[in-house]
Enzyme design. Structure first.
Site, PDB file in Angstrom:
ATOM      1  N   CYS A   5       2.285 -56.096 -44.215  1.00 39.73           N
ATOM      2  CA  CYS A   5       1.246 -56.327 -43.202  1.00 39.73           C
ATOM      3  C   CYS A   5       0.195 -55.402 -43.828  1.00 39.73           C
ATOM      4  O   CYS A   5      -0.690 -55.943 -44.755  1.00 39.73           O
ATOM      5  CB  CYS A   5       1.754 -55.714 -42.000  1.00 39.73           C
ATOM      6  SG  CYS A   5       0.748 -55.987 -40.626  1.00 39.73           S
TER       7      CYS A   5
ATOM      8  N   HIS B 277       7.089 -58.057 -40.345  1.00 39.77           N
ATOM      9  CA  HIS B 277       7.982 -56.997 -40.224  1.00 39.77           C
ATOM     10  C   HIS B 277       9.333 -57.193 -39.983  1.00 39.77           C
ATOM     11  O   HIS B 277       9.908 -58.184 -39.985  1.00 39.77           O
ATOM     12  CB  HIS B 277       7.269 -55.931 -39.085  1.00 39.77           C
ATOM     13  CG  HIS B 277       5.997 -55.642 -39.439  1.00 39.77           C
ATOM     14  ND1 HIS B 277       5.910 -54.545 -40.054  1.00 39.77           N
ATOM     15  CD2 HIS B 277       4.855 -55.959 -38.852  1.00 39.77           C
ATOM     16  CE1 HIS B 277       4.503 -54.312 -40.165  1.00 39.77           C
ATOM     17  NE2 HIS B 277       3.960 -54.968 -39.550  1.00 39.77           N
TER      18      HIS B 277
END
EC number: 6.3.5.13
Length: 240
Positions: free
Chosen positions: A93, A188
């Site tokens: 990310c 994630h």
């Protein structure tokens, strides 16, 4: 055999349990008799690229990402040379975004990137949130969770094709980036506990670079694959 992993700024870049990726790599090495030394890096002054085999960069807020990038810009050329030399890296990310040329926050503020790869990311008001399933040619289907406002655009090999979810930008159908032994991804969760084949791909590449081709001993991954199957089923039966 021994590998050294640098966990960059774990006190700032650890959204959604990203440190779990480091734990997975450590345990899967340990179970095979491979020593993985994990070094938490909180300052660029502590970086010695001559001894590192793997680098992990987790996700963080725009604020934390900006602070970390300012620190890493001090050694951006050494960092890029390290990646170009084939050192393994998993960037998640915000960590993925900071490896590009720049990232523009939702309020229009540009954050300089490390220029490790030639790409950019731009935030929009609508966030891309939800469970993700992607197909990869090397590690099968991967499952994870995404929550990002940034849209990333690049011309590198992607990590995989989006089956369900948004991926890099919600437009081109691709997720992540692969360059040499660098993997960038928005997934994630953390990513690796439910995707053991990808974890082994990362370990195997690091061993190949340091010691030459090494076959990894098989592990009993029944629980990991069960978790993967449940996450995949939940994702595929829900709407984006």
């Amino acid at each position: 055999m021994k590998l050294v992993l640098y966990n960059l700024f774990p006190d700032r870049l650890n959204l959604y349990g990203d440190r779990g990726n480091v734990i997975v790599l450590q345990k899967r090495c340990e179970w095979r008799g491979i020593q993985l030394e994990v070094v938490d890096i909180k300052s660029p002054d502590c970086l010695d690229f001559s001894r590192v085999d793997l680098i992990f960069i987790g996700g963080g807020s725009d604020r934390e990402q900006g602070l970390v990038t300012k620190e890493l810009l001090k050694i951006k050329h050494e960092f890029k040379a390290c990646i170009d030399d084939g050192v393994g890296c998993l960037a998640i990310c915000g960590g993925y975004q900071l490896l590009g040329n720049y990232y523009v926050t939702s309020d229009g503020t540009p954050i300089m990137g490390l220029d490790v790869c030639d790409f950019y990311s731009e935030a929009q008001k609508n966030r891309m949130v939800g469970n993700v399933v992607i197909y990869t040619p090397d590690s099968g289907q991967l499952v994870g969770f995404e929550n990002h406002s940034g849209r990333t655009f690049h011309r590198y090999e992607p990590l995989g094709k989006v089956i369900k979810g948004y991926g890099n930008n919600g437009e081109d159908g691709w997720e992540g980036l692969c360059y040499k032994n660098l993997i960038g991804s928005y997934l994630h969760g953390p990513l690796l506990p439910k995707n053991p084949l990808l974890a082994d791909r990362i370990i195997g590449a690091a061993l190949d670079r340091k010691y030459g081709k090494k076959d990894l001993l098989p592990l009993d991954d029944r629980l990991e694959f069960e978790a993967h199957s449940i996450a995949e089923e939940i994702c595929l039966r829900t709407s984006v």
